[in-house]
Design a protein around this motif. Structure first.
Motif, PDB file in Angstrom:
ATOM      1  N   LEU A  67       0.821  -1.208   0.000  1.00  0.00           N
ATOM      2  CA  LEU A  67       0.000   0.000   0.000  1.00  0.00           C
ATOM      3  C   LEU A  67       0.853   1.255   0.000  1.00  0.00           C
ATOM      4  CD1 LEU A  67      -2.828  -0.927   2.548  1.00  0.00           C
ATOM      5  CD2 LEU A  67      -2.893  -1.028   0.060  1.00  0.00           C
ATOM      6  N   SER A  68       1.954   1.234   0.744  1.00  0.00           N
ATOM      7  CA  SER A  68       2.833   2.407   0.766  1.00  0.00           C
ATOM      8  C   SER A  68       3.487   2.621  -0.590  1.00  0.00           C
ATOM      9  CB  SER A  68       3.909   2.238   1.844  1.00  0.00           C
ATOM     10  OG  SER A  68       4.843   1.239   1.489  1.00  0.00           O
ATOM     11  N   ASP A  69       3.830   1.530  -1.264  1.00  0.00           N
ATOM     12  CA  ASP A  69       4.376   1.632  -2.615  1.00  0.00           C
ATOM     13  C   ASP A  69       3.363   2.299  -3.543  1.00  0.00           C
ATOM     14  OD1 ASP A  69       6.740   0.291  -4.393  1.00  0.00           O
ATOM     15  OD2 ASP A  69       4.867   0.260  -5.514  1.00  0.00           O
ATOM     16  N   ASP A  70       2.101   1.925  -3.387  1.00  0.00           N
ATOM     17  CA  ASP A  70       1.047   2.507  -4.211  1.00  0.00           C
ATOM     18  C   ASP A  70       0.819   3.971  -3.864  1.00  0.00           C
ATOM     19  OD1 ASP A  70      -1.266   2.033  -6.135  1.00  0.00           O
ATOM     20  OD2 ASP A  70      -2.347   2.747  -4.379  1.00  0.00           O
ATOM     21  N   ASP A  71       0.832   4.295  -2.567  1.00  0.00           N
ATOM     22  CA  ASP A  71       0.640   5.688  -2.149  1.00  0.00           C
ATOM     23  C   ASP A  71       1.750   6.592  -2.665  1.00  0.00           C
ATOM     24  OD1 ASP A  71      -1.761   5.542  -0.848  1.00  0.00           O
ATOM     25  OD2 ASP A  71      -0.902   5.194   1.128  1.00  0.00           O
ATOM     26  N   MET A  72       2.972   6.114  -2.591  1.00  0.00           N
ATOM     27  CA  MET A  72       4.096   6.946  -2.989  1.00  0.00           C
ATOM     28  C   MET A  72       4.104   7.212  -4.493  1.00  0.00           C
ATOM     29  SD  MET A  72       7.220   5.498  -0.636  1.00  0.00           S
ATOM     30  CE  MET A  72       8.335   6.796  -1.140  1.00  0.00           C
ATOM     31  N   LEU A  73       3.669   6.236  -5.269  1.00  0.00           N
ATOM     32  CA  LEU A  73       3.756   6.364  -6.720  1.00  0.00           C
ATOM     33  C   LEU A  73       2.499   6.943  -7.345  1.00  0.00           C
ATOM     34  CD1 LEU A  73       5.514   2.959  -7.551  1.00  0.00           C
ATOM     35  CD2 LEU A  73       6.550   5.205  -7.231  1.00  0.00           C
ATOM     36  N   ASN A  74       1.479   7.245  -6.534  1.00  0.00           N
ATOM     37  CA  ASN A  74       0.214   7.724  -7.105  1.00  0.00           C
ATOM     38  C   ASN A  74      -0.305   8.991  -6.455  1.00  0.00           C
ATOM     39  OD1 ASN A  74      -0.763   5.526  -9.122  1.00  0.00           O
ATOM     40  ND2 ASN A  74      -0.080   4.367  -7.333  1.00  0.00           N
ATOM     41  N   ASN A  75       0.519   9.672  -5.658  1.00  0.00           N
ATOM     42  CA  ASN A  75       0.090  10.896  -5.009  1.00  0.00           C
ATOM     43  C   ASN A  75       1.161  11.973  -5.144  1.00  0.00           C
ATOM     44  OD1 ASN A  75      -2.535  10.196  -3.478  1.00  0.00           O
ATOM     45  ND2 ASN A  75      -1.183   8.523  -2.928  1.00  0.00           N
ATOM     46  N   ASP A  76       0.728  13.199  -5.298  1.00  0.00           N
ATOM     47  CA  ASP A  76       1.653  14.325  -5.388  1.00  0.00           C
ATOM     48  C   ASP A  76       2.258  14.615  -4.019  1.00  0.00           C
ATOM     49  OD1 ASP A  76       1.091  14.601  -8.077  1.00  0.00           O
ATOM     50  OD2 ASP A  76      -0.566  16.001  -7.715  1.00  0.00           O
ATOM     51  N   TYR A  77       3.401  15.277  -4.013  1.00  0.00           N
ATOM     52  CA  TYR A  77       4.064  15.619  -2.762  1.00  0.00           C
ATOM     53  C   TYR A  77       4.511  17.077  -2.808  1.00  0.00           C
ATOM     54  CZ  TYR A  77       8.558  15.366  -5.224  1.00  0.00           C
ATOM     55  OH  TYR A  77       9.603  15.593  -6.092  1.00  0.00           O
ATOM     56  N   ARG A  78       4.855  17.575  -1.626  1.00  0.00           N
ATOM     57  CA  ARG A  78       5.414  18.912  -1.510  1.00  0.00           C
ATOM     58  C   ARG A  78       6.705  18.828  -0.719  1.00  0.00           C
ATOM     59  NH1 ARG A  78       1.777  22.338   1.713  1.00  0.00           N
ATOM     60  NH2 ARG A  78       1.439  20.396   2.849  1.00  0.00           N
ATOM     61  N   LEU A  79       7.699  19.592  -1.089  1.00  0.00           N
ATOM     62  CA  LEU A  79       8.974  19.621  -0.376  1.00  0.00           C
ATOM     63  C   LEU A  79       8.855  20.605   0.772  1.00  0.00           C
ATOM     64  CD1 LEU A  79      11.629  18.081  -0.847  1.00  0.00           C
ATOM     65  CD2 LEU A  79      12.522  20.149  -1.937  1.00  0.00           C
ATOM     66  N   ARG A  80       8.995  20.113   2.003  1.00  0.00           N
ATOM     67  CA  ARG A  80       8.820  20.957   3.173  1.00  0.00           C
ATOM     68  C   ARG A  80       9.931  20.706   4.190  1.00  0.00           C
ATOM     69  NH1 ARG A  80       6.189  23.227   0.243  1.00  0.00           N
ATOM     70  NH2 ARG A  80       3.999  23.865   0.333  1.00  0.00           N
ATOM     71  N   ASP A  81      10.270  21.763   4.934  1.00  0.00           N
ATOM     72  CA  ASP A  81      11.227  21.632   6.022  1.00  0.00           C
ATOM     73  C   ASP A  81      10.456  21.192   7.264  1.00  0.00           C
ATOM     74  OD1 ASP A  81      13.228  21.737   7.863  1.00  0.00           O
ATOM     75  OD2 ASP A  81      13.716  23.857   7.593  1.00  0.00           O
ATOM     76  N   THR A  82      10.661  19.961   7.701  1.00  0.00           N
ATOM     77  CA  THR A  82       9.920  19.395   8.835  1.00  0.00           C
ATOM     78  C   THR A  82      10.656  19.536  10.154  1.00  0.00           C
ATOM     79  OG1 THR A  82      10.895  17.199   8.499  1.00  0.00           O
ATOM     80  CG2 THR A  82       8.862  17.713   7.295  1.00  0.00           C
ATOM     81  N   GLY A  83      11.785  20.236  10.155  1.00  0.00           N
ATOM     82  CA  GLY A  83      12.616  20.304  11.346  1.00  0.00           C
ATOM     83  C   GLY A  83      13.725  19.276  11.322  1.00  0.00           C
ATOM     84  N   GLN A  84      13.643  18.348  10.393  1.00  0.00           N
ATOM     85  CA  GLN A  84      14.684  17.332  10.213  1.00  0.00           C
ATOM     86  C   GLN A  84      15.186  17.375   8.770  1.00  0.00           C
ATOM     87  OE1 GLN A  84      13.279  13.492  11.538  1.00  0.00           O
ATOM     88  NE2 GLN A  84      12.278  14.340  13.330  1.00  0.00           N
ATOM     89  N   GLY A  85      15.275  18.587   8.242  1.00  0.00           N
ATOM     90  CA  GLY A  85      15.706  18.745   6.859  1.00  0.00           C
ATOM     91  C   GLY A  85      14.514  18.764   5.917  1.00  0.00           C
ATOM     92  N   LEU A  86      14.791  18.952   4.640  1.00  0.00           N
ATOM     93  CA  LEU A  86      13.733  18.966   3.636  1.00  0.00           C
ATOM     94  C   LEU A  86      13.217  17.545   3.422  1.00  0.00           C
ATOM     95  CD1 LEU A  86      15.232  21.416   0.973  1.00  0.00           C
ATOM     96  CD2 LEU A  86      13.339  21.862   2.546  1.00  0.00           C
ATOM     97  N   GLN A  87      11.919  17.384   3.515  1.00  0.00           N
ATOM     98  CA  GLN A  87      11.296  16.077   3.342  1.00  0.00           C
ATOM     99  C   GLN A  87      10.152  16.181   2.338  1.00  0.00           C
ATOM    100  OE1 GLN A  87      12.483  13.396   4.687  1.00  0.00           O
ATOM    101  NE2 GLN A  87      13.792  14.163   6.325  1.00  0.00           N
ATOM    102  N   ARG A  88       9.822  15.065   1.728  1.00  0.00           N
ATOM    103  CA  ARG A  88       8.694  15.019   0.799  1.00  0.00           C
ATOM    104  C   ARG A  88       7.412  14.741   1.574  1.00  0.00           C
ATOM    105  NH1 ARG A  88      10.467  12.514  -4.994  1.00  0.00           N
ATOM    106  NH2 ARG A  88      12.479  13.529  -5.165  1.00  0.00           N
ATOM    107  N   LEU A  89       6.612  15.775   1.746  1.00  0.00           N
ATOM    108  CA  LEU A  89       5.362  15.660   2.482  1.00  0.00           C
ATOM    109  C   LEU A  89       4.274  15.189   1.526  1.00  0.00           C
ATOM    110  CD1 LEU A  89       4.738  16.348   5.480  1.00  0.00           C
ATOM    111  CD2 LEU A  89       3.653  18.432   4.646  1.00  0.00           C
ATOM    112  N   GLN A  90       3.681  14.040   1.838  1.00  0.00           N
ATOM    113  CA  GLN A  90       2.760  13.406   0.900  1.00  0.00           C
ATOM    114  C   GLN A  90       1.646  12.698   1.668  1.00  0.00           C
ATOM    115  OE1 GLN A  90       4.167   9.823  -1.093  1.00  0.00           O
ATOM    116  NE2 GLN A  90       3.488  10.634  -3.053  1.00  0.00           N
ATOM    117  N   SER A  91       0.425  12.775   1.166  1.00  0.00           N
ATOM    118  CA  SER A  91      -0.689  12.071   1.808  1.00  0.00           C
ATOM    119  C   SER A  91      -0.554  10.567   1.598  1.00  0.00           C
ATOM    120  CB  SER A  91      -2.028  12.549   1.237  1.00  0.00           C
ATOM    121  OG  SER A  91      -2.097  12.278  -0.146  1.00  0.00           O
TER     122      SER A  91
END
Length: 607
Positions: A440-464
């Motif tokens: 399911l995580s493989d499907d979520d990662m490959l089928n949803n848009d993301y945003r690059l955000r600073d989460t306090g632990q560096g830039l991360q790909r924020l994705q639903s």
């Protein structure tokens, strides 16, 4: 704009408090500019908060990411099954009247829209219907009423069991790992830059494909000539799809492998699925992961999974407490079952060797469960053996208090006992369904848009993570149903600053076995190392004996690894679902300071 919902609430409170302070200090004589500024900022925060809390039509007003199932006449609001049961389990709400919401077309597959790019992930405890529990295809429960058999169970589970790699695929895997190790994909792409990101992505993907092509030619010149001579990347679309799929499949079966390369691979594939990137590249990099079910389905061999011999052919043989004769007998029984199945179900599309690989892959699944799920069972056994929820042995109380020894929670002995019990049971359920969650995580990662955000632990790909979120809700509810009641928060962080995307979620829970196994191995080896007279004297004089030492280690782990510590705020740690694992990490990071750390060194166990 303002971060997650908790941050917005906190920010709003600060603004309103600052406005009150200004009014009181100036005796209502604050300047119009200051007052207008505070009001406009407060108004903007109100609008942001209202937009974040808006509920999509047809979805639960409480969790916002599950379809509404019941309507409460007194509350005049719609809830999903879970939230309704949680909010109406005690008090006056128990007497509220619920009405089932009619859905003419059955249950919709539509998921709630994300909040700030991330789906809401707050779960409430309740009982679930059999239909909801049946959504978990890897459920270990086998109904003995005749409606479900081992064959049905293994057939459902095989949909999420990856196929073991053959010799040719292992060669391609080594080439892929070598290419990913020298690639700087995330360093070049996941940065804040004013240049075109699409151009950088395309350049880096083509660069990686070129490295792979060069390695193929260097490894096998003739094969390389056939693939790449006078051909473009688009002409070799199938080759790149296969090699990328091999990497994804290998990682699922071997979580300890490709610890840095897998992240680059998944982020590259995430970018390659964008419409503008795929159209410019001219080919797709992604194909479905090859599973036991899909492999047999293509070759008309699914009937094999329903044979009772599959249980013997895939059984893991463990030597613990068995004589050599018993082990040899089990090995022969397993080999006979494999040979019978491979002969009986082979056809023109499915060779006996193919059937053996399928059976070995199912056996690999059993091995994975023993390594990742069974440690939770063993720790539960230590909990019930050394401790009792109501009877407290002197010196071995599990009680913790916020502010003491770094604890963030306050629990008496009984509450902490059940808190640990429920947490370990939840980890066990997650480990048991890990292959399902990984797919399911493989499907979520490959089928949803993301945003690059600073989460306090560096830039991360924020994705639903809608698919993983839904599955985690079901797993959590299953654990809550077993427990009867739930100690602590039931918030699941997904798609926020704590767990930015599904890849981080999977990596987080793959660490459970890496945390528990060293502790279990140390506890099991204490008696062995105590046979040495010097070590025995050290254990006796320092800890009061072997049994007392075991209790000391387990008691410290159960108290300090489940105290809600490990972060600087309650949103990242505390008693939430992910905070429980965060505090266990924190305990491991401080293991060198423990009085019993020399015992870990003597047993040669390292975290």
């Amino acid at each position: 704009m303002w971060g997650n919902e908790a941050d917005r609430k906190h920010r709003l409170e600060e603004i309103l408090q600052r406005e009150d302070d200004v009014e009181s200090d100036n005796d209502n004589d604050s300047t119009p500019n200051t007052e207008d500024k505070a009001k406009s900022e407060s108004q903007e925060m109100d609008e942001d908060l209202a937009a974040a809390q808006a509920t999509a039509e047809g979805f639960c007003v409480e969790c916002k990411d599950q379809e509404s199932f019941f309507s409460c006449e007194q509350c005049e609001e719609d809830f999903c099954e879970v939230c309704y049961a949680m909010l109406h389990r005690t008090g006056n709400r128990v007497r509220h009247i619920k009405k089932e919401i009619f859905k003419p077309n059955g249950k919709s597959d539509t998921l709630a829209p994300s909040v700030n790019g991330a789906s809401a992930s707050t779960s409430k405890g309740s009982s679930l219907s059999e239909e909801t529990l049946a959504e978990l295809p890897e459920s270990k429960i086998i109904v003995s009423s005749g409606s479900s058999t081992f064959g049905d169970w293994v057939t459902r589970r095989s949909k999420y069991i990856p196929m073991r790699l053959d010799l040719t695929e292992r060669k391609l895997l080594r080439l892929l790992e070598a290419a990913l190790n020298v690639s700087e994909y995330t360093d070049k792409v996941d940065i804040l830059s004013y240049t075109s990101k699409a151009k950088r992505i395309i350049h880096q993907i083509k660069d990686l494909c070129a490295i792979i092509s060069g390695l193929v030619v260097a490894n096998d010149y003739r094969r390389g000539q056939e693939l790449f001579a006078d051909k473009t990347f688009e002409d070799n679309e199938e080759f790149f799809q296969v090699i990328f799929e091999i990497g994804r499949r290998h990682k699922i079966m071997n979580p300890e492998k490709m610890r840095s390369a897998y992240g680059k691979l998944m982020y590259l594939l995430m970018d390659s699925t964008m419409d503008e990137i795929e159209s410019t590249l001219g080919f797709s990099c992604v194909i479905p992961i090859k599973t036991v079910y899909s492999f047999l389905e293509q070759r008309d061999g699914l009937e094999m999974l329903r044979n009772d011999l599959v249980a013997d052919a895939t059984r893991e043989i463990i030597a613990d407490g068995k004589t050599r004769q018993q082990i040899q007998m089990e090995i022969r029984k397993k080999e006979r079952a494999i040979e019978q199945l491979s002969r009986k179900y082979s056809n023109e599309n499915l060779s006996p060797d193919d059937i053996k690989v399928c059976l070995y892959s199912i056996g690999d699944n059993h091995s994975f469960l023993r390594t990742n799920r069974d440690p939770c069972d063993k720790m539960l056994k230590y909990l019930s053996t050394f401790f009792h929820p109501t009877n407290i042995e002197e010196g071995f109380s599990l009680a913790i208090q916020s502010g003491r020894q770094g604890a963030r929670l306050t629990h008496n002995h009984e509450t902490q006992y059940w808190y640990i019990n429920q947490t370990l049971n939840l980890w066990r359920e997650i480990a048991h369904e890990m292959f399902y969650l990984w797919m399911l995580s493989d499907d979520d990662m490959l089928n949803n848009d993301y945003r690059l955000r600073d989460t306090g632990q560096g830039l991360q790909r924020l994705q639903s993570c809608p698919a993983v979120s839904k599955a985690m809700h079901t797993i959590l509810h299953k654990a809550q149903q077993k427990a009867g009641y739930w100690v602590g928060s039931s918030v699941i962080h997904l798609g926020d600053s704590n767990v930015p995307n599904a890849f981080m979620f999977i990596d987080k829970y793959n660490q459970v076995a890496r945390i528990l196994n060293p502790i279990i191995l140390t506890l099991e080896k204490i008696e062995e190392i105590a046979k040495d007279e010097g070590i025995h004297a050290y254990i006796r004089d320092t800890f009061g004996g072997v049994t007392h030492l075991r209790k000391t280690i387990v008691c410290d782990f159960f108290r300090m690894a489940f105290d809600g510590s490990g972060a600087d705020n309650f949103f990242s740690a505390g008693s939430c679902i992910d905070g429980r694992l965060t505090s266990a990490w924190n305990w491991c990071s401080q293991i060198e300071k423990k009085s019993f750390f020399p015992i870990f060194l003597l047993t040669a166990i390292e975290f």
